[in-house]
Scaffold this motif. Structure first.
Motif, mmCIF file in Angstrom:
data_model
loop_
_atom_site.group_PDB
_atom_site.id
_atom_site.type_symbol
_atom_site.label_atom_id
_atom_site.label_comp_id
_atom_site.label_asym_id
_atom_site.label_seq_id
_atom_site.Cartn_x
_atom_site.Cartn_y
_atom_site.Cartn_z
ATOM 1 N N ILE A 74 19.259 -11.250 -15.820
ATOM 2 C CA ILE A 74 18.990 -10.600 -14.531
ATOM 3 C C ILE A 74 17.493 -10.403 -14.277
ATOM 4 O O ILE A 74 17.100 -9.955 -13.208
ATOM 5 N N LEU A 75 16.652 -10.736 -15.261
ATOM 6 C CA LEU A 75 15.214 -10.603 -15.064
ATOM 7 C C LEU A 75 14.574 -11.892 -14.542
ATOM 8 O O LEU A 75 13.342 -11.962 -14.389
ATOM 9 N N LYS A 76 15.405 -12.919 -14.260
ATOM 10 C CA LYS A 76 14.860 -14.133 -13.659
ATOM 11 C C LYS A 76 14.298 -13.825 -12.280
ATOM 12 O O LYS A 76 14.816 -12.972 -11.562
ATOM 13 N N LYS A 77 13.242 -14.542 -11.922
ATOM 14 C CA LYS A 77 12.553 -14.275 -10.655
ATOM 15 C C LYS A 77 13.491 -14.373 -9.461
ATOM 16 O O LYS A 77 13.491 -13.506 -8.576
ATOM 17 N N GLU A 78 14.339 -15.417 -9.413
ATOM 18 C CA GLU A 78 15.235 -15.617 -8.276
ATOM 19 C C GLU A 78 16.228 -14.456 -8.140
ATOM 20 O O GLU A 78 16.514 -13.999 -7.029
ATOM 21 N N THR A 79 16.703 -14.009 -9.283
ATOM 22 C CA THR A 79 17.668 -12.900 -9.268
ATOM 23 C C THR A 79 17.005 -11.612 -8.798
ATOM 24 O O THR A 79 17.546 -10.886 -7.958
ATOM 25 N N THR A 127 10.125 1.029 -12.463
ATOM 26 C CA THR A 127 10.478 0.177 -13.608
ATOM 27 C C THR A 127 9.937 -1.233 -13.406
ATOM 28 O O THR A 127 9.408 -1.852 -14.325
ATOM 29 N N ILE A 128 10.074 -1.748 -12.185
ATOM 30 C CA ILE A 128 9.508 -3.061 -11.865
ATOM 31 C C ILE A 128 8.516 -2.889 -10.720
ATOM 32 O O ILE A 128 8.909 -2.632 -9.576
ATOM 33 N N ARG A 129 7.251 -3.008 -11.025
ATOM 34 C CA ARG A 129 6.229 -2.952 -9.967
ATOM 35 C C ARG A 129 6.028 -4.334 -9.362
ATOM 36 O O ARG A 129 5.914 -4.496 -8.156
ATOM 37 N N ARG A 130 5.980 -5.340 -10.246
ATOM 38 C CA ARG A 130 5.841 -6.723 -9.809
ATOM 39 C C ARG A 130 6.886 -7.566 -10.525
ATOM 40 O O ARG A 130 7.127 -7.377 -11.717
ATOM 41 N N LYS A 137 5.728 -12.461 -19.438
ATOM 42 C CA LYS A 137 5.779 -11.192 -18.711
ATOM 43 C C LYS A 137 7.216 -10.684 -18.595
ATOM 44 O O LYS A 137 7.450 -9.471 -18.578
ATOM 45 N N ARG A 138 8.156 -11.605 -18.525
ATOM 46 C CA ARG A 138 9.568 -11.210 -18.459
ATOM 47 C C ARG A 138 9.981 -10.505 -19.752
ATOM 48 O O ARG A 138 10.705 -9.505 -19.723
ATOM 49 N N GLU A 139 9.510 -11.008 -20.894
ATOM 50 C CA GLU A 139 9.865 -10.392 -22.171
ATOM 51 C C GLU A 139 9.204 -9.028 -22.326
ATOM 52 O O GLU A 139 9.776 -8.113 -22.923
ATOM 53 N N ILE A 140 7.989 -8.892 -21.795
ATOM 54 C CA ILE A 140 7.320 -7.574 -21.827
ATOM 55 C C ILE A 140 8.135 -6.564 -21.024
ATOM 56 O O ILE A 140 8.361 -5.422 -21.459
ATOM 57 N N LEU A 141 8.582 -6.999 -19.844
ATOM 58 C CA LEU A 141 9.411 -6.125 -18.998
ATOM 59 C C LEU A 141 10.716 -5.771 -19.699
ATOM 60 O O LEU A 141 11.173 -4.625 -19.641
ATOM 61 N N ARG A 142 11.284 -6.745 -20.407
ATOM 62 C CA ARG A 142 12.550 -6.502 -21.110
ATOM 63 C C ARG A 142 12.393 -5.409 -22.159
ATOM 64 O O ARG A 142 13.246 -4.528 -22.294
ATOM 65 N N ARG A 146 14.151 -1.700 -22.401
ATOM 66 C CA ARG A 146 14.897 -1.265 -23.592
ATOM 67 C C ARG A 146 14.454 0.123 -24.053
ATOM 68 O O ARG A 146 15.249 0.893 -24.596
ATOM 69 N N SER A 147 13.197 0.435 -23.849
ATOM 70 C CA SER A 147 12.681 1.730 -24.305
ATOM 71 C C SER A 147 12.824 2.827 -23.249
ATOM 72 O O SER A 147 12.419 3.967 -23.491
ATOM 73 N N ASN A 148 13.377 2.468 -22.083
ATOM 74 C CA ASN A 148 13.519 3.434 -20.984
ATOM 75 C C ASN A 148 14.975 3.911 -20.917
ATOM 76 O O ASN A 148 15.859 3.211 -20.415
ATOM 77 N N ASN A 149 15.229 5.099 -21.417
ATOM 78 C CA ASN A 149 16.604 5.627 -21.454
ATOM 79 C C ASN A 149 17.159 5.956 -20.076
ATOM 80 O O ASN A 149 18.361 6.154 -19.923
ATOM 81 N N LEU A 150 16.285 6.035 -19.074
ATOM 82 C CA LEU A 150 16.744 6.309 -17.714
ATOM 83 C C LEU A 150 17.255 5.053 -17.019
ATOM 84 O O LEU A 150 17.845 5.132 -15.941
ATOM 85 N N VAL A 151 17.006 3.893 -17.635
ATOM 86 C CA VAL A 151 17.373 2.615 -17.026
ATOM 87 C C VAL A 151 18.296 1.795 -17.921
ATOM 88 O O VAL A 151 19.318 1.276 -17.470
#
Length: 525
Positions: A74-79, A127-130, A137-142, A146-151
């Motif tokens: 779900i972190l793909k750009k198109e999605t 959570t996603i600014r850009r 960058k996708r793996e950094i966001l992932r 993972r470390s955000n318990n609110l998400v």
């Protein structure tokens, strides 16, 4: 009144009045509306409804619709592009108070100042600014998610194949209208991802639509079965059409009475036609059975004398049967759910109307159309199969009364024991078949996101008081131990996330509620 002479004398008036009354009430059905709002089914002074109103008054609506997107990642750009467009358009819909998605949910984290000796800062950002354009960058966001318990496991599934947009509805929004609006937004933004809709408003909207469709289908099936059974037993047109007419007229009367008194149809009151098909034809059947008993070969009595005999012989038993049935139905007046009480009143009115029609309309029509060719033969050898079967059981009952009573008692005791094994299923998801979209989306939400239905708990007190905050925290932790609870979110959990951002692991205040009011106030600010 006792002899039935008035029925013959005023037969035209009785027939015309019956048709006009039924027609008038039948026309009111076009004004009827179906109310799928389960909250309105509960008595206004019931504690749960009062508490819900208080919470809605303070915090707004608490009903949520979840829109799910399923993809390999779900972190793909198109999605993410599609989710962002859908989320933006959902926010603009009338009836949606706010949405929570990856583009709305906050990421609370600490950042080092970069200067030796200088304390770091807490950063609160989306959570996603850009939207990430590269795999790195996708793996950094992932990892951030993972470390955000609110998400994590709240808006994003553990395997990153599913994400959700939570649409919080405004109070008083009509469920089926907002669901249709959401479906239109999804159609306007197509993509390769599978989409699902879930949540209690979606379930109730589908229940209303399904009930409206099945209501028509079930009523047609019930009436067809009734026609077939009436013909099998009576073998003549009047024996079919007269009880059938009574049922139709009583349904028109009862269903039309609801909008006339200002009541909306509910999931419960939609059962009314089925009840009347089962109950309202009984009295007409008794009248036609008695007519066929009189109308045998060799009976030269006139139709008027037969009608008077039918009326005088059945008036008391049918009245007593009808009154006891109405009394039993009216017990629903003591039910706590509003539609159940309404069903009791409307069903009692429909049964009462069927009772009057059976005693007056059927004899009036019989006296008008005259005698028919006898169906029952006076010769026992030429009796119908059903009559011979009934006579056989009649003889068996009189010959072996003790065995019949003992058998009935034994069957009652054995089957009655099952009462202690009954369970009340309040989960609306189970009202749908396994492959229904509602059931599929609900199972996904229950498995991946902690559940599609929510309970709101209001805590009153000084929230920045450390003891109050700790009590909320303890309650949250206790709820999480319950296997029936998927996710729990509270202000205490947010304070804990802030404490993680402001403190390093191993620090005394990391992942805990501060000890002072000032500290909590600073966290919240």
């Amino acid at each position: 009144m006792r002899t039935g002479i008035f029925i013959v004398r005023y037969r035209w008036w009785i027939i015309i009045a019956s048709i006009l009354i039924s027609g008038f009430f039948g026309l009111q059905i076009f004004r009827a509306e179906i109310n799928p709002d389960l909250e309105s089914y509960v008595y206004e002074k019931m504690a749960s409804r009062i508490n819900t109103s208080v919470i809605e008054e303070i915090f707004g609506g608490d009903e949520m619709i979840l829109i799910l997107f399923e993809s390999e990642d779900i972190l793909k750009k198109e999605t993410l592009d599609r989710i962002k467009k859908v989320n933006k358009q959902l926010k603009a819909l009338d009836g949606i108070d706010e949405t929570i998605s990856l583009f709305d949910a906050k990421n609370i984290k600490g950042e080092e100042s970069g200067v030796v000796g200088e304390a770091g800062a807490m950063v609160v950002d989306a959570t996603i600014r850009r939207i990430p354009k590269t795999g790195e960058k996708r793996e950094i966001l992932r990892e951030e998610i993972r470390s955000n318990n609110l998400v994590y496991k709240v808006l994003v599934s553990e395997d990153f194949t599913l994400t959700s947009i939570i649409a919080i509805l405004e109070p008083g929004v009509i469920d089926d209208e907002i669901v249709l609006a959401i479906e239109e937004v999804l159609k306007a933004n197509p993509g390769p991802e599978k989409t699902y809709i879930g949540g209690l408003p979606y379930i109730t909207a589908n229940m209303a639509m399904e009930m409206a469709k099945e209501f028509k289908l079930l009523m047609i099936i019930g009436l067809v079965i009734m026609l077939v059974m009436l013909y099998i037993f009576f073998r003549e047109i009047r024996g079919v059409l007269l009880p059938f007419a009574v049922v139709i007229m009583s349904i028109l009367f009862a269903m039309g009475l609801m909008p006339l008194v200002g009541w909306q149809m509910s999931i419960i009151t939609l059962l009314l036609p089925m009840m009347l098909i089962a109950i309202a034809n009984d009295y007409g059947i008794h009248m036609m059975v008695k007519y066929q008993e009189y109308n045998t070969h060799g009976n030269n009595s006139s139709i008027n004398s037969m009608v008077r005999g039918i009326y005088t012989s059945l008036r008391s038993p049918i009245l007593l049967t009808g009154i006891t049935t109405i009394a039993g139905i009216l017990c629903l007046l003591f039910h706590k759910m509003v539609p159940a009480r309404q069903l009791g009143v409307i069903a009692a009115a429909g049964i009462g109307f069927a009772l009057v029609l059976s005693l007056m309309f059927i004899p009036a029509v019989l006296s008008l159309i005259g005698k028919s060719k006898p169906v029952i033969s006076g010769n026992p050898s030429k009796q119908r199969l059903i009559d011979r079967i009934l006579q056989y059981f009649g003889k068996m009952v009189t010959v072996h009364p003790r065995r019949i009573v003992m058998t009935a008692v034994l069957i009652t005791v054995l089957s009655g024991g099952g009462i202690f094994m009954l369970h009340v299923d309040t989960n609306l998801e189970n009202f749908f078949p396994e492959k229904h979209p509602v059931r599929i989306s609900s199972e996904i939400i229950n498995e991946k996101f902690g559940g599609s239905q929510n309970i709101s708990i209001l805590v009153e007190g000084d929230i920045i008081d450390p003891e109050v905050m700790r009590q909320i925290d303890r309650y949250e932790l206790e709820l999480k131990k319950n296997p029936a609870v998927g996710n729990v979110m509270s202000i205490a959990g947010v304070i804990r996330e802030i404490s993680k951002a402001l403190n390093d692991k191993g620090d005394p205040y990391y992942d805990r509620i501060p000890d002072t009011r000032n500290a909590i106030a600073q966290y919240m600010e």
